[in-house]
Scaffold this motif. Structure first.
Motif, PDB file in Angstrom:
ATOM      1  N   ASP A   1     -29.531   6.491  -7.808  1.00  0.00           N
ATOM      2  CA  ASP A   1     -29.372   7.755  -8.449  1.00  0.00           C
ATOM      3  C   ASP A   1     -30.829   8.207  -8.852  1.00  0.00           C
ATOM      4  O   ASP A   1     -31.375   8.868  -8.484  1.00  0.00           O
TER       5      ASP A   1
ATOM      6  N   GLU B   1     -27.671  11.176   1.268  1.00  0.00           N
ATOM      7  CA  GLU B   1     -26.288  12.335   0.780  1.00  0.00           C
ATOM      8  C   GLU B   1     -25.943  11.465   0.484  1.00  0.00           C
ATOM      9  O   GLU B   1     -24.735  10.232   1.055  1.00  0.00           O
ATOM     10  N   TYR B   2     -24.805  11.400  -1.197  1.00  0.00           N
ATOM     11  CA  TYR B   2     -23.475  10.477  -1.503  1.00  0.00           C
ATOM     12  C   TYR B   2     -22.849  11.463  -2.086  1.00  0.00           C
ATOM     13  O   TYR B   2     -23.246  12.191  -3.255  1.00  0.00           O
ATOM     14  N   ASP B   3     -22.051  10.353  -2.215  1.00  0.00           N
ATOM     15  CA  ASP B   3     -20.884  11.322  -2.893  1.00  0.00           C
ATOM     16  C   ASP B   3     -19.753  10.363  -4.461  1.00  0.00           C
ATOM     17  O   ASP B   3     -19.788   9.019  -3.826  1.00  0.00           O
ATOM     18  N   LYS B   4     -19.907  10.286  -5.248  1.00  0.00           N
ATOM     19  CA  LYS B   4     -20.108   8.987  -6.164  1.00  0.00           C
ATOM     20  C   LYS B   4     -18.744   8.660  -6.372  1.00  0.00           C
ATOM     21  O   LYS B   4     -18.852   7.124  -6.562  1.00  0.00           O
ATOM     22  N   LYS B   5     -17.763   9.436  -6.583  1.00  0.00           N
ATOM     23  CA  LYS B   5     -16.303   9.152  -6.685  1.00  0.00           C
ATOM     24  C   LYS B   5     -16.156   8.288  -5.487  1.00  0.00           C
ATOM     25  O   LYS B   5     -15.362   7.418  -5.090  1.00  0.00           O
ATOM     26  N   THR B   6     -16.748   9.008  -3.778  1.00  0.00           N
ATOM     27  CA  THR B   6     -16.224   8.013  -3.439  1.00  0.00           C
ATOM     28  C   THR B   6     -16.525   6.666  -3.349  1.00  0.00           C
ATOM     29  O   THR B   6     -15.932   5.392  -2.600  1.00  0.00           O
TER      30      THR B   6
ATOM     31  N   THR C   1      -6.565   4.233  -2.406  1.00  0.00           N
ATOM     32  CA  THR C   1      -7.190   5.498  -3.457  1.00  0.00           C
ATOM     33  C   THR C   1      -6.353   7.140  -3.696  1.00  0.00           C
ATOM     34  O   THR C   1      -4.986   6.523  -3.767  1.00  0.00           O
TER      35      THR C   1
END
Length: 399
Positions: free
Chosen positions: A58, A64-69, A91
């Motif tokens: 963080d 770029e990144y997706d926390k859920k992924t 998932t």
């Protein structure tokens, strides 16, 4: 004369009762929350590194990144960290797709897939005659690398087989690897009828029964084919479970019950140590018997051979089996995903776990790589493992 209780005394007694109740409740609550706080502190310590890494991402990561992924990938890695190839995380999307596919009427392409993974691939262990797969040139021992462009490396066996299946007339793309060369095949799903049991009488009154799997209703088919051979005068029996991916425990037990004397067949034990034992009755077949197996004989197929071996009822011929000794349960999660988790251990009649160990044959016999690749087209004479089993039985029959 009875003493009268004054209102003042009654009120005092009630107050004391309230105070006592409060003290007890406060003590119980304090102990409960102290235990919960202790659990929380333990969890904080266990996941300290994870939290630290998340904070670093963080704070410093420029992409770029997706926390859920990221969390889904972390959960997959957590399950993989058990070292158990049979357990996996799904998932929410993967789990819902699995449920939807299981509710439909399926057709297939005519392949059987090994339950265990080899490197990052699944091995095709059987190709049904005149099926879409056979027409497309798929062969035994081809490696299945992807389905509809998605790698099989992160798929469970159940997930993979459900993806290959589908509605009749629909297409599925399989990526096949053979001798290091990949090829993509687009197949149209059809209704494929694969017999669970095949039987024939060989020279010398030796009955041969090929068991393709331990799927539903195979036990009834097995009993019928077995009785047919006995009615024809079979004096010895060969059971072939090579390339058999396993199946249901109750089907396995019903089949072994016909062959074994009274006693335990297999037991299943959960994490708490609760055990269930399956047994056979007194009625059994008393003929010389042999079981053919190889490294692709998995789960129920291994226990079929192990049970007959432990009772001294049959000679196991062929190669060492893989060693699958766990049963899995698909558990839905509150967040929408699911875990397919090994929740029970299987043990043989003598209390032996086959997990990661498998069983060793009494008589070792091999097939060349070329013959393995053409396993289902081999003649009886070309099948070296079968010929070894037949020779073993002839010696026992005194020929």
């Amino acid at each position: 004369m009875k003493k009268k209780t004054t209102w003042g005394s009654a009120l005092m007694l009630a107050a004391l009762a309230i105070v006592a109740t409060f003290n007890v409740t406060f003590y119980v609550a304090s102990e409960y929350y102290r235990a919960r706080l202790g659990d929380f502190d333990k969890l904080e310590a266990e996941y300290k590194d994870f939290k630290e890494v998340a904070n670093l991402v963080d704070k410093y990561f420029v992409g770029e990144y997706d926390k859920k992924t990221m969390m889904e990938e972390a959960l997959k890695g957590y399950i993989q960290g058990t070292g158990d190839q049979w357990s996996s995380y799904l998932t929410e999307g993967e789990y819902q797709d699995l449920l939807e596919r299981r509710e439909r009427v399926y057709a297939g392409v005519g392949i059987t897939i090994s339950a265990g993974m080899e490197d990052s691939y699944y091995v095709i262990t059987a190709v049904t005659e005149d099926s879409p797969a056979e027409k497309a040139g798929v062969q035994v021992l081809d490696l299945l690398a992807a389905v509809d462009g998605q790698s099989v490396a992160d798929m469970t066996y159940d997930d993979l087989t459900d993806r290959v299946k589908g509605e009749q007339g629909t297409e599925v793309e399989l990526t096949i690897l053979r001798e290091g060369i990949a090829q993509k095949l687009t197949l149209t799903r059809e209704e494929v009828q694969t017999p669970g049991v095949k039987a024939q009488m060989l020279e010398g009154n030796i009955g041969l029964i090929r068991i393709e799997s331990f799927s539903r209703n195979v036990d009834g088919e097995f009993e019928q084919k077995l009785q047919g051979l006995l009615d024809q005068g079979a004096q010895a029996l060969v059971f072939d479970v090579r390339f058999n991916p396993g199946g249901f425990v109750d089907v396995l037990v019903n089949m072994l019950d016909l062959l074994l004397p009274k006693g335990a067949i297999i037991s299943i034990t959960d994490k708490e140590g609760q055990s269930t034992t399956y047994s056979s009755n007194e009625a059994c077949i008393e003929l010389p018997m042999a079981v053919l197996c190889n490294e692709y004989s998995i789960s129920a197929a291994e226990f079929f051979a192990a049970s007959l071996q432990e009772y001294g009822a049959a000679t196991v011929v062929g190669g060492h089996t893989l060693g699958k000794g766990y049963a899995q349960t698909l558990i839905p999660l509150s967040g929408g995903g699911a875990v397919n988790l090994s929740t029970s251990r299987y043990y043989t009649a003598k209390g032996v776990s086959l997990a990661g160990v498998g069983i060793a044959p009494d008589v070792e016999a091999e097939l060349s790589d070329e013959k393995l690749a053409n396993f289902y087209t081999l003649s009886l004479e070309e099948d070296d493992q079968l010929q070894t089993a037949l020779e073993t039985l002839r010696q026992q029959m005194g020929e």
